[in-house]
Motif scaffolding. Structure first.
Motif, PDB file in Angstrom:
ATOM      1  N   GLY A 128      -8.559   5.244 -10.433  1.00  0.00           N
ATOM      2  CA  GLY A 128      -7.472   4.332 -10.778  1.00  0.00           C
ATOM      3  C   GLY A 128      -7.987   3.067 -11.458  1.00  0.00           C
ATOM      4  O   GLY A 128      -7.407   2.590 -12.436  1.00  0.00           O
ATOM      5  N   LYS A 129      -9.109   2.542 -10.950  1.00  0.00           N
ATOM      6  CA  LYS A 129      -9.711   1.357 -11.571  1.00  0.00           C
ATOM      7  C   LYS A 129     -10.220   1.681 -12.970  1.00  0.00           C
ATOM      8  O   LYS A 129     -10.126   0.854 -13.880  1.00  0.00           O
ATOM      9  N   PRO A 174       0.812  -1.230   0.000  1.00  0.00           N
ATOM     10  CA  PRO A 174       0.000   0.000   0.000  1.00  0.00           C
ATOM     11  C   PRO A 174       0.846   1.280   0.000  1.00  0.00           C
ATOM     12  O   PRO A 174       1.225   1.783   1.060  1.00  0.00           O
ATOM     13  N   TRP A 178      -9.408   5.927  -5.846  1.00  0.00           N
ATOM     14  CA  TRP A 178      -9.341   4.486  -6.117  1.00  0.00           C
ATOM     15  C   TRP A 178     -10.207   4.127  -7.322  1.00  0.00           C
ATOM     16  O   TRP A 178      -9.782   3.376  -8.207  1.00  0.00           O
ATOM     17  N   PHE A 209      -3.980   5.496  -7.216  1.00  0.00           N
ATOM     18  CA  PHE A 209      -4.452   4.123  -7.382  1.00  0.00           C
ATOM     19  C   PHE A 209      -4.394   3.652  -8.837  1.00  0.00           C
ATOM     20  O   PHE A 209      -5.010   2.656  -9.179  1.00  0.00           O
ATOM     21  N   SER A 210      -3.659   4.372  -9.675  1.00  0.00           N
ATOM     22  CA  SER A 210      -3.466   3.875 -11.042  1.00  0.00           C
ATOM     23  C   SER A 210      -2.496   2.693 -10.985  1.00  0.00           C
ATOM     24  O   SER A 210      -1.655   2.621 -10.080  1.00  0.00           O
TER      25      SER A 210
END
Length: 202
Positions: free
Chosen positions: A186-187, A43, A183, A120-121
């Motif tokens: 990023g997804k 993380p 996040w 979060f990429s």
């Protein structure tokens, strides 16, 4: 009164944990973000927040930025050096990977910089695909140094004020929502890259 005692106990415990972390010197602050580039399941956001809370905003940011940037550049360099090995040749000739590498080669610095800005990429995928493309080392390094500056500073700012966020439920909720949005973004980027690869396979 009960809540005040609980808050004080939490603050004391938090400060003790951060002092213990800081007592190891700058090495963990630099090393953990560096290792994350090779082990993407670790993380990074937690490491950056911890660094900023333990070392302060400026030092925590610099340690996290230097470690994460050095790790990304090291992955890029290693993959590019080993690009003629059978495993990487097989990956490069995959239709999906080929589509994404061509897309990066056409657009260069811009998309890489944007991808590096989001915590979060899928950074490990981005670093590897960029290394397998024909994008220049200069473009990649510039995108990493500038993009990670934006991303890591925004996270470090939260980390440096972690005690006040813990005491203020509204701030904590806003930060939680912001992290969730990052996040999701990023997804979305990960799916976008995957879709580009599928389009190239057709």
């Amino acid at each position: 009164m009960q809540k005040l005692i609980e808050d004080n106990q939490f603050d004391t415990l938090l400060k003790q944990l951060l002092k213990t972390y800081e007592s190891f010197g700058p090495l963990p602050g630099l090393l953990l973000p560096f290792i994350e580039a090779f082990l993407p399941f670790l993380p990074l956001v937690v490491f950056v927040i911890t660094n900023a809370a333990a070392y302060g905003l400026l030092e925590g940011f610099l340690l996290s930025w230097a470690g994460a940037s050095a790790g990304a550049i090291a992955v890029f360099f290693i993959v590019r050096r080993l690009g003629d090995k059978r495993f990487f040749v097989w990956i490069r000739h995959n239709k999906q990977v080929k589509r994404v590498t061509h897309w990066l080669e056409r657009h260069g610095f811009g998309p890489l910089f944007l991808l590096m800005c989001f915590p979060f990429s899928p950074s490990a995928i981005i670093n590897t695909v960029a290394a397998l493309s024909k994008i220049s080392m200069y473009q990649f390094v510039l995108a990493v140094l500038l993009g990670k500056t934006v991303m890591i500073f925004s996270i470090a700012y939260v980390g440096s004020s972690i005690a006040s966020f813990a005491q203020n439920p509204v701030k904590a909720i806003v930060v939680g929502i912001s992290i969730s949005l990052f996040w999701l973004l990023g997804k979305f980027i990960e799916r976008f890259l995957h879709r580009r690869g599928k389009m190239g396979a057709k």
